[in-house]
Design a protein around this motif. Structure first.
Motif, PDB file in Angstrom:
ATOM      1  N   PRO A 174       0.821  -1.205   0.000  1.00 45.55           N
ATOM      2  CA  PRO A 174       0.000   0.000   0.000  1.00 45.55           C
ATOM      3  C   PRO A 174       0.859   1.262   0.000  1.00 45.55           C
ATOM      4  O   PRO A 174       2.054   1.208   0.238  1.00 45.55           O
ATOM      5  N   LYS A 175       0.226   2.359  -0.246  1.00 48.97           N
ATOM      6  CA  LYS A 175       0.916   3.645  -0.267  1.00 48.97           C
ATOM      7  C   LYS A 175       1.106   4.163   1.165  1.00 48.97           C
ATOM      8  O   LYS A 175       0.340   3.836   2.071  1.00 48.97           O
ATOM      9  N   GLU A 176       2.114   4.978   1.337  1.00 46.83           N
ATOM     10  CA  GLU A 176       2.390   5.622   2.623  1.00 46.83           C
ATOM     11  C   GLU A 176       1.133   6.333   3.125  1.00 46.83           C
ATOM     12  O   GLU A 176       0.472   7.048   2.376  1.00 46.83           O
ATOM     13  N   GLY A 177       0.785   6.113   4.397  1.00 49.13           N
ATOM     14  CA  GLY A 177      -0.354   6.784   5.022  1.00 49.13           C
ATOM     15  C   GLY A 177      -1.705   6.151   4.748  1.00 49.13           C
ATOM     16  O   GLY A 177      -2.720   6.650   5.225  1.00 49.13           O
ATOM     17  N   SER A 178      -1.744   5.052   4.024  1.00 50.36           N
ATOM     18  CA  SER A 178      -3.018   4.395   3.701  1.00 50.36           C
ATOM     19  C   SER A 178      -3.691   3.831   4.948  1.00 50.36           C
ATOM     20  O   SER A 178      -3.032   3.482   5.923  1.00 50.36           O
ATOM     21  N   ARG A 188      -7.294  -5.143   8.916  1.00 47.14           N
ATOM     22  CA  ARG A 188      -6.428  -5.960   9.763  1.00 47.14           C
ATOM     23  C   ARG A 188      -5.694  -7.002   8.935  1.00 47.14           C
ATOM     24  O   ARG A 188      -4.514  -7.246   9.131  1.00 47.14           O
ATOM     25  N   CYS A 189      -6.393  -7.617   7.986  1.00 44.99           N
ATOM     26  CA  CYS A 189      -5.758  -8.573   7.082  1.00 44.99           C
ATOM     27  C   CYS A 189      -5.491  -7.861   5.767  1.00 44.99           C
ATOM     28  O   CYS A 189      -6.404  -7.645   4.973  1.00 44.99           O
ATOM     29  N   LEU A 190      -4.255  -7.497   5.549  1.00 45.83           N
ATOM     30  CA  LEU A 190      -3.863  -6.848   4.306  1.00 45.83           C
ATOM     31  C   LEU A 190      -3.756  -7.943   3.247  1.00 45.83           C
ATOM     32  O   LEU A 190      -2.908  -8.828   3.358  1.00 45.83           O
ATOM     33  N   PRO A 191      -4.635  -7.926   2.223  1.00 47.72           N
ATOM     34  CA  PRO A 191      -4.664  -9.027   1.250  1.00 47.72           C
ATOM     35  C   PRO A 191      -3.348  -9.223   0.512  1.00 47.72           C
ATOM     36  O   PRO A 191      -2.924 -10.345   0.278  1.00 47.72           O
ATOM     37  N   THR A 192      -2.685  -8.129   0.147  1.00 46.05           N
ATOM     38  CA  THR A 192      -1.397  -8.250  -0.532  1.00 46.05           C
ATOM     39  C   THR A 192      -0.538  -7.034  -0.215  1.00 46.05           C
ATOM     40  O   THR A 192      -1.050  -5.947   0.036  1.00 46.05           O
ATOM     41  N   PHE A 193       0.749  -7.261  -0.215  1.00 51.74           N
ATOM     42  CA  PHE A 193       1.746  -6.239   0.058  1.00 51.74           C
ATOM     43  C   PHE A 193       2.825  -6.474  -0.980  1.00 51.74           C
ATOM     44  O   PHE A 193       3.304  -7.606  -1.125  1.00 51.74           O
ATOM     45  N   GLY A 194       3.184  -5.456  -1.755  1.00 57.34           N
ATOM     46  CA  GLY A 194       4.121  -5.758  -2.818  1.00 57.34           C
ATOM     47  C   GLY A 194       4.888  -4.580  -3.351  1.00 57.34           C
ATOM     48  O   GLY A 194       4.690  -3.437  -2.935  1.00 57.34           O
ATOM     49  N   HIS A 210       5.799  -9.883  -3.915  1.00 53.89           N
ATOM     50  CA  HIS A 210       4.568  -9.691  -3.147  1.00 53.89           C
ATOM     51  C   HIS A 210       4.513 -10.700  -2.008  1.00 53.89           C
ATOM     52  O   HIS A 210       5.166 -11.747  -2.049  1.00 53.89           O
ATOM     53  N   ALA A 211       3.750 -10.364  -1.013  1.00 50.30           N
ATOM     54  CA  ALA A 211       3.434 -11.266   0.096  1.00 50.30           C
ATOM     55  C   ALA A 211       1.945 -11.096   0.366  1.00 50.30           C
ATOM     56  O   ALA A 211       1.453  -9.963   0.457  1.00 50.30           O
ATOM     57  N   ASN A 212       1.237 -12.194   0.460  1.00 49.46           N
ATOM     58  CA  ASN A 212      -0.213 -12.148   0.674  1.00 49.46           C
ATOM     59  C   ASN A 212      -0.571 -12.424   2.128  1.00 49.46           C
ATOM     60  O   ASN A 212       0.168 -13.094   2.839  1.00 49.46           O
ATOM     61  N   LYS A 213      -1.708 -11.904   2.517  1.00 50.40           N
ATOM     62  CA  LYS A 213      -2.297 -12.124   3.837  1.00 50.40           C
ATOM     63  C   LYS A 213      -1.345 -11.746   4.977  1.00 50.40           C
ATOM     64  O   LYS A 213      -0.838 -12.578   5.702  1.00 50.40           O
ATOM     65  N   ILE A 214      -1.137 -10.451   5.121  1.00 43.67           N
ATOM     66  CA  ILE A 214      -0.301  -9.906   6.189  1.00 43.67           C
ATOM     67  C   ILE A 214      -1.228  -9.350   7.268  1.00 43.67           C
ATOM     68  O   ILE A 214      -2.025  -8.443   7.012  1.00 43.67           O
ATOM     69  N   ASP A 215      -1.162  -9.897   8.482  1.00 51.09           N
ATOM     70  CA  ASP A 215      -1.938  -9.356   9.594  1.00 51.09           C
ATOM     71  C   ASP A 215      -1.261  -8.085  10.099  1.00 51.09           C
ATOM     72  O   ASP A 215      -0.064  -8.083  10.386  1.00 51.09           O
ATOM     73  N   VAL A 216      -2.039  -7.025  10.195  1.00 54.81           N
ATOM     74  CA  VAL A 216      -1.542  -5.743  10.673  1.00 54.81           C
ATOM     75  C   VAL A 216      -2.164  -5.492  12.040  1.00 54.81           C
ATOM     76  O   VAL A 216      -3.286  -5.016  12.157  1.00 54.81           O
ATOM     77  N   GLY A 217      -1.460  -5.891  13.074  1.00 54.45           N
ATOM     78  CA  GLY A 217      -1.942  -5.713  14.437  1.00 54.45           C
ATOM     79  C   GLY A 217      -2.934  -6.771  14.869  1.00 54.45           C
ATOM     80  O   GLY A 217      -3.287  -7.666  14.116  1.00 54.45           O
TER      81      GLY A 217
END
Length: 170
Positions: free
Chosen positions: A23-27, A31-37, A77-84
């Motif tokens: 995601p972009k800075e400040g987005s 809780r479950c970020l589907p993808t990060f890349g 990319h990495a999928n399914k990242i829990d954020v907190g």
């Protein structure tokens, strides 16, 4: 002396090549970020891990290594990242792309804490799987890019909870 210098240069070159595109800075993120890349490459024998920085109850920063990224043709990319965790809406987190050497990759892949033999309330044997967080990066791990995000107010299910719900619907 020259070998040390070359190793440092290789690490520095790899460090500048990883870019986070989502995601972009400040987005605001669920809780479950589907993808990060993003894009970029690492030195041979290195791997990219995604870590989430959070504050522990005493206010100290900790790093939780979440998932190893998949790298292919200059993209990753990495999928399914829990954020907190639970009840963390509107909390700020830093998600970090971390360059790790082979020894650190092996350690992170094998790190697991099974709470089934503790006195704490647990799930069935083998199902309480916890990850270890760190106050500092382990040796062999170097942050190469990061993005700060805020947890959205909606979508508070963890990645495991979302997966379980989807499986029950099938």
């Amino acid at each position: 002396m020259i070998v040390v210098l070359i190793g440092g240069v290789n690490w520095w070159v790899g460090r500048d090549t990883i870019v986070i595109t989502f995601p972009k800075e400040g987005s605001e993120v669920p809780r479950c970020l589907p993808t990060f890349g993003g894009t970029g490459k690492l030195a041979s024998g290195h791997h990219l891990w995604i870590a989430v920085q959070f504050s522990d109850p005493s206010g100290e920063s900790r790093f939780l290594f979440s998932r190893r990224a998949v790298m292919n043709n200059g993209k990753w990319h990495a999928n399914k990242i829990d954020v907190g965790g639970e009840k963390q809406a509107l909390s700020t987190y830093t998600i970090i792309a971390v360059d790790v050497d082979q020894a650190t990759d092996d350690m992170l892949k094998s790190t697991l804490v099974d709470m089934s033999f503790s006195g704490a309330e647990t799930e069935k044997k083998g199902q309480d799987l916890w990850r270890i967080s760190y106050q500092e990066y382990p040796s062999g791990a170097h942050p190469v890019a990061d993005v700060t995000v805020t947890r959205a107010q909606d979508q508070q299910d963890s990645c495991n909870e979302l997966t379980d719900k989807a499986r029950r619907k099938q």
